[in-house]
Design an enzyme around this catalytic site. Sequence first.
Site, mmCIF file in Angstrom:
data_model
loop_
_atom_site.group_PDB
_atom_site.id
_atom_site.type_symbol
_atom_site.label_atom_id
_atom_site.label_comp_id
_atom_site.label_asym_id
_atom_site.label_seq_id
_atom_site.Cartn_x
_atom_site.Cartn_y
_atom_site.Cartn_z
ATOM 1 N N GLU A 191 9.126 -3.868 10.571
ATOM 2 C CA GLU A 191 9.595 -2.617 9.981
ATOM 3 C C GLU A 191 10.104 -1.646 11.036
ATOM 4 O O GLU A 191 9.408 -1.368 12.021
ATOM 5 C CB GLU A 191 8.443 -1.971 9.186
ATOM 6 C CG GLU A 191 8.796 -0.610 8.605
ATOM 7 C CD GLU A 191 7.832 -0.116 7.548
ATOM 8 O OE1 GLU A 191 6.968 -0.890 7.088
ATOM 9 O OE2 GLU A 191 7.942 1.063 7.177
ATOM 10 N N ASP B 82 0.832 -1.202 0.000
ATOM 11 C CA ASP B 82 0.000 0.000 0.000
ATOM 12 C C ASP B 82 0.872 1.259 0.000
ATOM 13 O O ASP B 82 0.355 2.376 -0.082
ATOM 14 C CB ASP B 82 -1.007 -0.017 1.168
ATOM 15 C CG ASP B 82 -0.340 -0.075 2.527
ATOM 16 O OD1 ASP B 82 0.883 -0.285 2.603
ATOM 17 O OD2 ASP B 82 -1.076 0.086 3.527
ATOM 18 N N SER B 83 2.207 1.070 0.039
ATOM 19 C CA SER B 83 3.139 2.172 -0.232
ATOM 20 C C SER B 83 2.840 2.794 -1.592
ATOM 21 O O SER B 83 3.308 3.897 -1.882
ATOM 22 C CB SER B 83 4.581 1.670 -0.194
ATOM 23 O OG SER B 83 4.744 0.532 -1.014
ATOM 24 N N ASP C 154 -1.018 -6.101 0.169
ATOM 25 C CA ASP C 154 -1.437 -5.452 1.418
ATOM 26 C C ASP C 154 -2.948 -5.236 1.432
ATOM 27 O O ASP C 154 -3.522 -4.753 0.447
ATOM 28 C CB ASP C 154 -0.797 -4.057 1.536
ATOM 29 C CG ASP C 154 0.573 -4.062 2.176
ATOM 30 O OD1 ASP C 154 0.967 -5.090 2.752
ATOM 31 O OD2 ASP C 154 1.248 -3.011 2.097
ATOM 32 N N LYS D 177 -1.346 -9.267 3.441
ATOM 33 C CA LYS D 177 -0.600 -8.741 4.587
ATOM 34 C C LYS D 177 -1.463 -7.748 5.342
ATOM 35 O O LYS D 177 -2.119 -6.903 4.731
ATOM 36 C CB LYS D 177 0.712 -8.087 4.140
ATOM 37 C CG LYS D 177 1.532 -7.535 5.314
ATOM 38 C CD LYS D 177 3.000 -7.321 4.965
ATOM 39 C CE LYS D 177 3.280 -6.146 4.074
ATOM 40 N NZ LYS D 177 2.863 -4.851 4.647
ATOM 41 N N GLU E 235 -1.492 -5.174 9.020
ATOM 42 C CA GLU E 235 -0.660 -4.493 10.011
ATOM 43 C C GLU E 235 -1.297 -4.573 11.388
ATOM 44 O O GLU E 235 -2.435 -4.135 11.567
ATOM 45 C CB GLU E 235 -0.488 -3.010 9.632
ATOM 46 C CG GLU E 235 0.209 -2.795 8.294
ATOM 47 C CD GLU E 235 0.434 -1.320 7.977
ATOM 48 O OE1 GLU E 235 0.132 -0.460 8.831
ATOM 49 O OE2 GLU E 235 0.904 -1.038 6.866
HETATM 50 N N1 LIG Z 1 9.343 5.082 -0.645
HETATM 51 C C1 LIG Z 1 8.852 4.502 0.442
HETATM 52 N N2 LIG Z 1 9.652 3.703 1.179
HETATM 53 C C2 LIG Z 1 9.189 3.064 2.279
HETATM 54 O O1 LIG Z 1 9.966 2.325 2.923
HETATM 55 C C3 LIG Z 1 7.836 3.246 2.641
HETATM 56 C C4 LIG Z 1 7.015 4.064 1.843
HETATM 57 N N3 LIG Z 1 7.559 4.682 0.762
HETATM 58 N N4 LIG Z 1 5.703 4.246 2.123
HETATM 59 C C5 LIG Z 1 5.076 3.434 3.136
HETATM 60 C C6 LIG Z 1 5.985 3.207 4.245
HETATM 61 C C7 LIG Z 1 6.356 4.445 5.030
HETATM 62 N N5 LIG Z 1 7.666 4.095 5.477
HETATM 63 C C8 LIG Z 1 8.540 4.932 6.178
HETATM 64 C C9 LIG Z 1 8.568 6.293 5.933
HETATM 65 C C10 LIG Z 1 9.448 7.121 6.609
HETATM 66 C C11 LIG Z 1 10.309 6.571 7.555
HETATM 67 C C12 LIG Z 1 11.248 7.473 8.285
HETATM 68 O O2 LIG Z 1 11.249 8.666 8.087
HETATM 69 N N6 LIG Z 1 12.100 6.912 9.147
HETATM 70 C C13 LIG Z 1 13.118 7.662 9.889
HETATM 71 C C14 LIG Z 1 13.172 7.146 11.297
HETATM 72 C C15 LIG Z 1 12.891 8.196 12.299
HETATM 73 C C16 LIG Z 1 13.251 7.745 13.701
HETATM 74 O O3 LIG Z 1 14.452 7.782 14.008
HETATM 75 O O4 LIG Z 1 12.348 7.336 14.460
HETATM 76 C C17 LIG Z 1 14.479 7.424 9.225
HETATM 77 O O5 LIG Z 1 15.408 8.164 9.522
HETATM 78 O O6 LIG Z 1 14.596 6.514 8.388
HETATM 79 C C18 LIG Z 1 10.275 5.214 7.801
HETATM 80 C C19 LIG Z 1 9.396 4.395 7.110
HETATM 81 C C20 LIG Z 1 8.050 2.818 5.008
HETATM 82 N N7 LIG Z 1 7.275 2.666 3.798
HETATM 83 C C1 LIG Z 2 7.410 -1.654 2.875
HETATM 84 C C2 LIG Z 2 6.474 -2.805 2.800
HETATM 85 C C3 LIG Z 2 6.705 -3.792 3.877
HETATM 86 C C4 LIG Z 2 5.033 -2.385 2.726
HETATM 87 O O1 LIG Z 2 4.214 -2.697 3.558
HETATM 88 C C5 LIG Z 2 4.606 -1.561 1.591
HETATM 89 O O2 LIG Z 2 5.374 -1.386 0.616
HETATM 90 O O3 LIG Z 2 3.471 -1.071 1.636
HETATM 91 MG MG LIG Z 3 2.360 -1.656 3.330
#
Ligand SMILES: Nc1nc(=O)c2c([nH]1)NC[C@@H]1CN(c3ccc(C(=O)N[C@@H](CCC(=O)O)C(=O)O)cc3)CN21
Ligand SMILES: CC(C)C(=O)C(=O)O
Ligand SMILES: [Mg+2]
Length: 264
Positions: free
Chosen positions: A181, A45-46, A84, A112, A114
């Site tokens: 994740e 669902d990303s 998803d 899948k 959540e």
């Molecule tokens: N392009 C993309 N990649 C992804 O992995 C992803 C998506 N989209 N869309 C759905 C979700 C959203 N996701 C995300 C989006 C942002 C972070 C993020 O900003 N993480 C911070 C962590 C912050 C902290 O320290 O708590 C990082 O620095 O990576 C993580 C997962 C994972 N998924």
């Molecule tokens: C990042 C994966 C695990 C996901 O749930 C998605 O792409 O939506």
């Molecule tokens: Mg997802």
Amino acid sequence: MSKIGINQLLKMKQEGIKFASITAYDATFAKLFDDEGMPVILIGDSLGMVMQGHSDTLPVTIDDMVYHTRCVRRATSKALVIADLPFMTYADPSSACANAAKLMAAGASMVKIEGGDWLCDTVRQLNRNGVPVCAHLGLTPQSVHVFGGFRIQGRDEQQADEIYHHALALQAAGVQLLVLECVPAALAERITKALRIPVIGIGAGNATDGQVLVMHDAFGVTSGYTPKFTKNFLAETGDVRAAVRQYMAQVADGSFPGPEQTFN
Ligand SMILES: Nc1nc(=O)c2c([nH]1)NC[C@@H]1CN(c3ccc(C(=O)N[C@@H](CCC(=O)O)C(=O)O)cc3)CN21
Ligand SMILES: CC(C)C(=O)C(=O)O
Ligand SMILES: [Mg+2]
């Protein structure tokens, strides 16, 4: 190679062979990944973010998921295809079944969802009706508004124990695969060792049985903020097919994710 099923992934876990997986949303990329031997393809669902341009995954509908699942299924012959269930389409077991039916009819081989132990009834109901289930714990993006942002989960001991117990409960309910994740690597390792079922990590260190990436992140084409746990394999290789092979090879030999893509 013949069709990959959950039993192949289980065998890989038992033999300590790490496997990669990647998201796909269209036929062309799905076929390329399948041709290169990617064992698992996820219609995530990303797609709400990378295809539709939303800032989170909440606006994605079951019809959106059905459309992209059809596109991917047509082009995939070997990989295990997981789709998803989007936000609020599995709030109770009967709606979960009705919506999973749509994804399975569109060509998914597993769905899948959540969340934690509150989903156990839903998992059993899906299983009884012939739907294999992958669970997703840790940073579950559909709960971004509960978390107050895309934040690492399981950093304190109490929260880590909660995630661990949710994983065990879901396995006992019949979940066949788990995505973890954005949790600290040590927690992901603890859960991976405790579970019989394969665990796929994203931002969860390299001790999980498998890894998953959003395809756009693996090719470095995501604009704006890119999460820390991603890696641009296209930059290293200059060719999409070579990038996919590089990603699979680095997962297999344990070099991806490295320390710079891992949370502690
Ligand atoms: N392009 C993309 N990649 C992804 O992995 C992803 C998506 N989209 N869309 C759905 C979700 C959203 N996701 C995300 C989006 C942002 C972070 C993020 O900003 N993480 C911070 C962590 C912050 C902290 O320290 O708590 C990082 O620095 O990576 C993580 C997962 C994972 N998924
Ligand atoms: C990042 C994966 C695990 C996901 O749930 C998605 O792409 O939506
Ligand atoms: Mg997802």
